[in-house]
Design an enzyme around this catalytic site. Structure first.
Site, mmCIF file in Angstrom:
data_model
loop_
_atom_site.group_PDB
_atom_site.id
_atom_site.type_symbol
_atom_site.label_atom_id
_atom_site.label_comp_id
_atom_site.label_asym_id
_atom_site.label_seq_id
_atom_site.Cartn_x
_atom_site.Cartn_y
_atom_site.Cartn_z
ATOM 1 N N ASP A 1 0.744 -1.276 0.094
ATOM 2 C CA ASP A 1 -0.034 0.090 0.176
ATOM 3 C C ASP A 1 0.968 1.392 -0.048
ATOM 4 O O ASP A 1 2.019 1.294 0.464
ATOM 5 C CB ASP A 1 -0.868 0.030 1.310
ATOM 6 N N GLY B 1 1.131 0.455 9.490
ATOM 7 C CA GLY B 1 0.479 -0.076 10.551
ATOM 8 C C GLY B 1 0.504 -1.516 10.965
ATOM 9 O O GLY B 1 1.048 -2.228 10.582
ATOM 10 N N MET C 1 -7.299 8.507 9.647
ATOM 11 C CA MET C 1 -8.128 8.839 8.221
ATOM 12 C C MET C 1 -9.080 10.064 8.430
ATOM 13 O O MET C 1 -9.998 10.264 7.745
ATOM 14 C CB MET C 1 -8.923 7.843 7.666
ATOM 15 N N LYS D 1 -4.655 2.455 -2.132
ATOM 16 C CA LYS D 1 -5.244 2.669 -0.886
ATOM 17 C C LYS D 1 -5.080 4.482 -0.669
ATOM 18 O O LYS D 1 -5.095 4.707 0.563
ATOM 19 C CB LYS D 1 -4.557 1.939 0.283
HETATM 20 N N1 SAH Z 1 -3.534 -0.168 9.412
HETATM 21 C C1 SAH Z 1 -3.240 1.213 9.494
HETATM 22 C C2 SAH Z 1 -3.982 2.387 9.320
HETATM 23 C C3 SAH Z 1 -4.652 2.381 8.176
HETATM 24 S S1 SAH Z 1 -5.570 3.662 8.045
HETATM 25 C C4 SAH Z 1 -2.325 1.043 11.135
HETATM 26 O O1 SAH Z 1 -2.533 0.131 11.855
HETATM 27 O O2 SAH Z 1 -1.786 2.171 11.510
HETATM 28 C C5 SAH Z 1 -4.664 5.186 7.450
HETATM 29 C C6 SAH Z 1 -4.707 6.170 8.433
HETATM 30 O O3 SAH Z 1 -3.582 6.020 9.369
HETATM 31 C C7 SAH Z 1 -4.017 7.703 8.054
HETATM 32 O O4 SAH Z 1 -4.971 8.343 7.413
HETATM 33 C C8 SAH Z 1 -3.469 8.373 9.233
HETATM 34 O O5 SAH Z 1 -4.384 8.648 10.061
HETATM 35 C C9 SAH Z 1 -3.025 6.884 9.814
HETATM 36 N N2 SAH Z 1 -1.541 6.817 9.652
HETATM 37 C C10 SAH Z 1 -0.735 5.658 9.017
HETATM 38 N N3 SAH Z 1 0.474 6.026 9.354
HETATM 39 C C11 SAH Z 1 0.650 7.279 9.829
HETATM 40 C C12 SAH Z 1 1.712 7.937 9.931
HETATM 41 N N4 SAH Z 1 2.951 7.574 9.978
HETATM 42 N N5 SAH Z 1 1.634 9.310 10.343
HETATM 43 C C13 SAH Z 1 0.345 9.733 10.843
HETATM 44 N N6 SAH Z 1 -0.754 9.156 10.433
HETATM 45 C C14 SAH Z 1 -0.769 7.886 10.140
#
Ligand code: SAH
Length: 466
Positions: A250, A304, A385, A272
């Site tokens: 992604d 994440g 998000m 994504k």
């Molecule tokens: N599965 C991921 C989340 C996916 S949704 C997790 O567990 O982190 C995507 C959202 O995650 C983004 O819109 C943002 O709000 C957040 N996000 C992911 N990585 C980020 C980062 N490095 N810094 C800030 N926000 C982040």
């Protein structure tokens, strides 16, 4: 890359060592080990070299170096203690295109010698390109200690079955997977434990089985890559990243993390971005199934954690329905990683007894979230998000009773060298986004704990963590 590492077949070939001292002897010894014929040219020999001459391991021409001495050589080592002679040898070798190493004089060398970890027939060569031979030796010591001495024996064993396995598996990929399962599995363990006969017996049985049914079963690894800093990967994530044949990744997976996946793996971008999925989710699910059924090891790599706003549940449901083997590796989710790097503890005995992760991607306006529950005091609410709806988020929280002065943070590109943190409250958070042109990915954190950032911020973006 200043030098190309290659392994040169010297068996039966004629080489020259000019010089009869200790260093010359060590180089000559190495050439002999590689199966070369060695002609030593020197007026006198000393110590070890005298011994080598006496034992007939090298041919000795007892005189000074002279023109024409390199004529039938495929490689030359200049190890005299006369700088000018060494320079002359290097010049002649260059003219005749003969690889030449001049000891202790990298400028004159057309090749340099690496530090070697020898597990014949396995050779590991380490070089710093001349920058620091001591560092090369240190690296060598580390590799020595983690490279089982039985690797050589293992290589010799499997070598005998190469042709048979090649005939069994038509496809290179299947063959490679078969060998990986052998070299990482019980056959290797038998060899390491000195049970050579058991190793051979098991290997033969596995080859028999493969001959009867040569189809290799693919599998899927759902791996959470964390929020961006590659150091936050788990050991298992890294191992599977280096094993996979194809990566479906992604946008949120950072470049330094992608640099750690197997170099020659195929890469498929699954998008994504908000409302702009490069591949619709249904197709991603089908893609994973199809690739695994082709016998591939598929890495589904996401930012994440896969099970937190990552649709990991949908993907494995499909894998289960289709009977595809898989494993799931948790990753550090943005809420955890980004707040930690921003110095904002998600809970704190004085300020927040609970913490909620919620999507800020509001489906139809605002109606779909339980705003009453989200607006309680003494809890931290993390919106994933939510960047595009930051104004609506703050308005709803206030409308449902959360104080307008409640501290709130925006964390952009958390845990990476570009991390930016903006602190405000429910009244001015939307302005902060506009003023600072905050971009995705950004996390919104609401709650009293945000105040702690002032005191606890520790991560300096752009600086490496020591
Ligand atoms: N599965 C991921 C989340 C996916 S949704 C997790 O567990 O982190 C995507 C959202 O995650 C983004 O819109 C943002 O709000 C957040 N996000 C992911 N990585 C980020 C980062 N490095 N810094 C800030 N926000 C982040």
């Amino acid at each position: 890359m200043n030098y190309l590492p290659i392994f040169y077949d010297l068996r039966g070939k004629s080489t020259r060592v000019i010089g009869g001292g200790g260093i010359a002897a060590r180089k000559a010894d190495l050439l002999l080990e590689a199966g070369a014929r060695v002609v030593v040219i020197a007026p006198q020999t000393h110590g070890e070299m005298t011994e080598m001459v006496r034992e007939g391991r090298v041919d000795w021409t007892q005189r000074e170096y002279r023109e024409g001495d390199l004529d039938d050589a495929v490689l030359v080592i200049a190890a005299t203690d006369d700088r000018q002679v060494n320079e002359r040898i290097a010049a002649v070798a260059a003219k005749q295109h003969i690889p030449c190493n001049v000891v202790d004089n990298p400028e004159l060398c057309s090749f340099i010698m690496p530090s070697i970890i020898n597990r014949d027939p396995v050779q590991i060569a380490v070089s710093t390109g001349g920058a620091s031979p001591v560092l090369a030796r240190l690296i060598r010591t580390r590799l020595e200690s983690c490279t089982p001495s039985a690797y050589g024996k293992l290589a010799r064993l499997v070598e005998q079955y190469r042709d048979r396995v090649k005939a069994t598996f038509g496809r290179v990929e299947e063959r490679r997977k078969f060998w990986e399962s052998i070299l990482e599995g019980p056959v290797a363990e038998h060899v390491f434990a000195g049970r050579d006969a058991d190793a051979r017996e098991l290997l033969e049985r596995l080859i028999d089985e493969a001959e009867a049914d040569p189809k290799y079963q693919g599998e899927v690894y759902l791996v959470g890559a964390g929020p961006g800093d590659p150091d936050l990967l788990t050991f298992r994530a890294l191992r599977l990243m280096q094993k996979a044949d194809v990566i479906v990744y992604d946008r949120l997976v950072s470049k330094p993390i992608m640099d750690l996946v197997r170099r020659d793996a195929e890469r498929i971008y699954a998008g994504k971005e908000r409302a702009n999925h490069a591949i619709p989710q249904e197709n991603i699910n089908q893609l994973l199934v199809r690739l695994a059924k082709e016998g591939k090891r598929v890495l589904r790599l996401k930012g994440g954690d896969n099970f937190i706003f990552g649709r990991g549940g949908e993907e494995i449901a499909e894998l289960i329905d289709e009977g595809v083997p898989f494993q799931v590796v948790p990753g550090i989710t943005a809420a955890s990683g980004c707040t930690t790097y921003a110095g904002i503890p998600l809970t704190h005995r004085d300020y927040a007894q609970a913490c909620i992760f919620v999507t800020g991607h509001l489906k139809d306006g605002t109606a779909d979230l339980n705003w009453d529950m989200l607006s309680h005091a003494h809890q931290t609410v993390v919106f994933y998000m939510g960047l595009n709806n930051v104004a609506a988020i703050c308005d709803n929280l206030k409308a449902h009773g959360r104080d307008a002065s409640t501290p709130a943070a925006l964390i952009e590109k958390g845990t990476t060298p570009e991390q930016r943190v903006f602190i405000g409250n429910l009244d001015n958070l939307a302005d902060l986004v506009a003023e600072n042109r905050v971009k995705a990915p950004t996390l919104i954190v609401v709650g009293e704990v945000v105040e702690l950032h002032k005191k606890l911020a520790w991560f300096k973006p752009g600086e490496e963590i020591k």
